[in-house]
Design an enzyme around this catalytic site. Structure first.
Site, PDB file in Angstrom:
ATOM      1  N   ASP A 272     -17.557  77.075 109.904  1.00 43.64           N
ATOM      2  CA  ASP A 272     -16.484  78.108 110.050  1.00 43.64           C
ATOM      3  C   ASP A 272     -15.419  77.467 110.786  1.00 43.64           C
ATOM      4  OD1 ASP A 272     -16.158  81.046 109.429  1.00 43.64           O
ATOM      5  OD2 ASP A 272     -15.609  80.788 111.608  1.00 43.64           O
ATOM      6  N   TRP A 273     -14.948  78.101 111.864  1.00 41.27           N
ATOM      7  CA  TRP A 273     -13.916  77.680 112.618  1.00 41.27           C
ATOM      8  C   TRP A 273     -14.197  76.275 113.461  1.00 41.27           C
ATOM      9  CZ3 TRP A 273      -8.802  77.805 113.820  1.00 41.27           C
ATOM     10  CH2 TRP A 273      -7.908  78.894 113.334  1.00 41.27           C
ATOM     11  N   TRP A 313     -12.333  88.793 103.679  1.00 42.02           N
ATOM     12  CA  TRP A 313     -12.874  88.670 105.176  1.00 42.02           C
ATOM     13  C   TRP A 313     -11.539  89.056 106.052  1.00 42.02           C
ATOM     14  CZ3 TRP A 313     -16.177  88.962 108.741  1.00 42.02           C
ATOM     15  CH2 TRP A 313     -16.028  88.297 110.000  1.00 42.02           C
ATOM     16  N   ASP A 399     -22.692  81.961 100.392  1.00 42.74           N
ATOM     17  CA  ASP A 399     -21.386  82.358 101.150  1.00 42.74           C
ATOM     18  C   ASP A 399     -20.168  82.894 100.232  1.00 42.74           C
ATOM     19  OD1 ASP A 399     -19.394  82.493 103.069  1.00 42.74           O
ATOM     20  OD2 ASP A 399     -19.431  80.132 103.459  1.00 42.74           O
ATOM     21  N   HIS A 428     -23.134  82.410 104.816  1.00 40.83           N
ATOM     22  CA  HIS A 428     -22.059  81.693 105.595  1.00 40.83           C
ATOM     23  C   HIS A 428     -22.502  80.999 106.676  1.00 40.83           C
ATOM     24  CE1 HIS A 428     -18.180  80.997 107.016  1.00 40.83           C
ATOM     25  NE2 HIS A 428     -18.108  81.559 108.002  1.00 40.83           N
TER      26      HIS A 428
END
Length: 447
Positions: A272-273, A313, A399, A428
């Site tokens: 993710d980030w 999202w 995901d 995810h």
């Protein structure tokens, strides 16, 4: 009392609370004692008890008739009871103890007429000197080493009590240049000279708790693990304003932490980030990195449209600003316990703590001139042309945000990245099924 003070100073030098005791009989010192519960792993090892034991051994009798005990701090109930049982004639103490003292402060155990022995009490002898020694000992411990900035909030430690499968001690740093006094939390486990250091970067709205199933595998392999919480997440400080959160600020804070901890032989672990930021780090410090473990993330260069899953999202976060974080994790991992879902909610006790949760979705670089896009394009070129370390990829196929199509595109941008391992049931937050990934990664990156 001077001799008792010397015992107290020796206790302080050993890291114990500075309390010392001396026992006198017939004008002769027959025993001394100093606090030692930490070193001896003994909750009864107060200075008075240590001295009483030594005096009884020297005299060959547990009755200490005719003895006077000098102690630098008013005795507690345990020590006073021991003196009464030993039939000590007199106790002389220095500083009063208003919290646990039972020679007149909280109560006077020695003044109860129903007890079958009465010990005389004299208090306040060299009280200033005895009290000052205690103050000097506790002052640095009471100093706030991590003051909270006025423009930030800090989740209380109680919120993180008894988290399941998260036994590691917190570590903090608050003088990283990029974040100007904000306190960043990180885990740092294992030997600093280990063959590999796994640097685990989380995304939004997670924190280092996300790696709890992977960390034990790497520690068992003899490696080091460092897992920070981004500012605004987990146990790190949380700026009140959404505008604090900028791509370059978070990127630079991670570079600062890597330099501060002098991380070497790093395997970068991202999702993710953690990947949007983390994949831009090795090109700045290439000699520190030797591996990459990448899971369900992307490089946001602003050249390609963001995925439909991500746009959905982002819209959902805007329409549901107070969404239940733990429930979000459980949706993709139905086997999670209530305690585990609660751990993901713990950092955010109310909406004032949620600035990062609001700021991160729109912060993903969407256009070529978006903040972070240019540095991400430089990173893409680094991974395509200049990366010479090992790579390993794992994909959670359920995901809906950054799933297999996005990851396949990223795979094509990483020089030498082998065929990924696929987790057909993982969503995810693939780390919730991370043990198998961690075990495979150990085999892959073994020297």
């Amino acid at each position: 009392m001077d001799l008792a003070l010397e015992q107290a100073r020796q206790a302080a030098a050993a890291g114990e609370v500075p309390v010392g005791a001396v026992i006198v009989k017939d004008s002769q010192v027959i025993a001394t004692g100093r606090n030692a519960p930490i070193a001896s792993h003994d909750p009864t090892a107060h200075a008075e008890v240590v001295a009483l034991r030594e005096a009884a051994r020297i005299l060959g009798n547990y009755r200490l008739d005719g003895c006077t005990l000098y102690v630098t701090l008013e005795p507690c109930a345990m020590c006073s009871g021991a003196m009464l049982h030993a039939r000590v004639d007199r106790v002389v103490f220095g500083a009063p103890d208003p919290r646990t003292g039972v020679a007149g402060s909280v109560l006077n155990l020695f003044g109860l007429p129903l007890l079958n022995h009465q010990t005389q009490v004299t208090g306040g002898v060299l009280a200033h000197e005895c009290g000052q020694l205690l103050k000097d000992f506790f002052r640095p411990k009471r100093m706030n080493l991590y003051p909270l900035r006025e423009d930030a909030l800090r989740t209380s430690d109680e919120a993180f009590a008894a988290l399941p499968d998260y036994p590691w001690q917190p570590r903090y740093v608050n003088d990283l240049p990029s974040i100007s006094g904000l306190r960043m939390h990180y885990l740092d486990e294992g030997d600093t000279n280990a063959p590999l250091t796994w640097l685990c970067l989380h995304g939004n709205p997670a924190w280092s708790y996300l790696y709890r199933k992977m960390i034990p595998v790497w520690l068992a392999a003899g490696h080091r693990v460092v897992a920070p919480d981004l500012i605004g997440f987990g146990k790190s400080d949380k700026p009140k304003k959404d505008s604090f959160h900028q791509f370059e600020t978070h990127r630079q804070s991670l570079l600062d932490l890597i330099e501060r901890l002098d991380l070497q032989r790093v395997v970068l672990v991202v999702q993710d980030w953690g990947g949007i930021l983390g994949l831009t780090l090795p090109m700045a410090l290439p000699k520190r990195f030797k591996g990459l473990l990448v899971m369900n993330t992307t490089l946001a260069t602003g050249e390609q449209p963001l995925s439909e899953g991500f746009l959905a999202w982002r819209d959902w976060c805007q329409s549901q600003p107070l969404f239940d974080v733990g429930k979000l994790f459980k949706r993709g991992n139905p086997g999670m316990t209530p305690q585990e879902t609660g751990a993901y909610n713990a950092p955010f006790p109310d909406k004032g703590f949620r600035a990062a949760l609001r700021a991160f979705p729109p912060m993903v670089p969407e256009f070529a001139d978006s903040p972070g896009a240019a540095i991400s394009r430089q990173a893409r070129d680094f991974w395509r042309n200049d990366w010479h370390g090992q790579s390993f990829m794992a994909i959670g196929q359920q995901d809906p945000v950054l799933g297999e199509p996005v990851m396949r595109q990223l795979q094509s941008q990483i020089l030498g990245c082998p065929e990924p391992i696929l987790l057909p049931d993982a969503g995810h937050f693939v780390q919730e099924q991370g043990r198998a990934i961690a075990e495979a990664a150990v085999r892959h990156f073994s020297p």
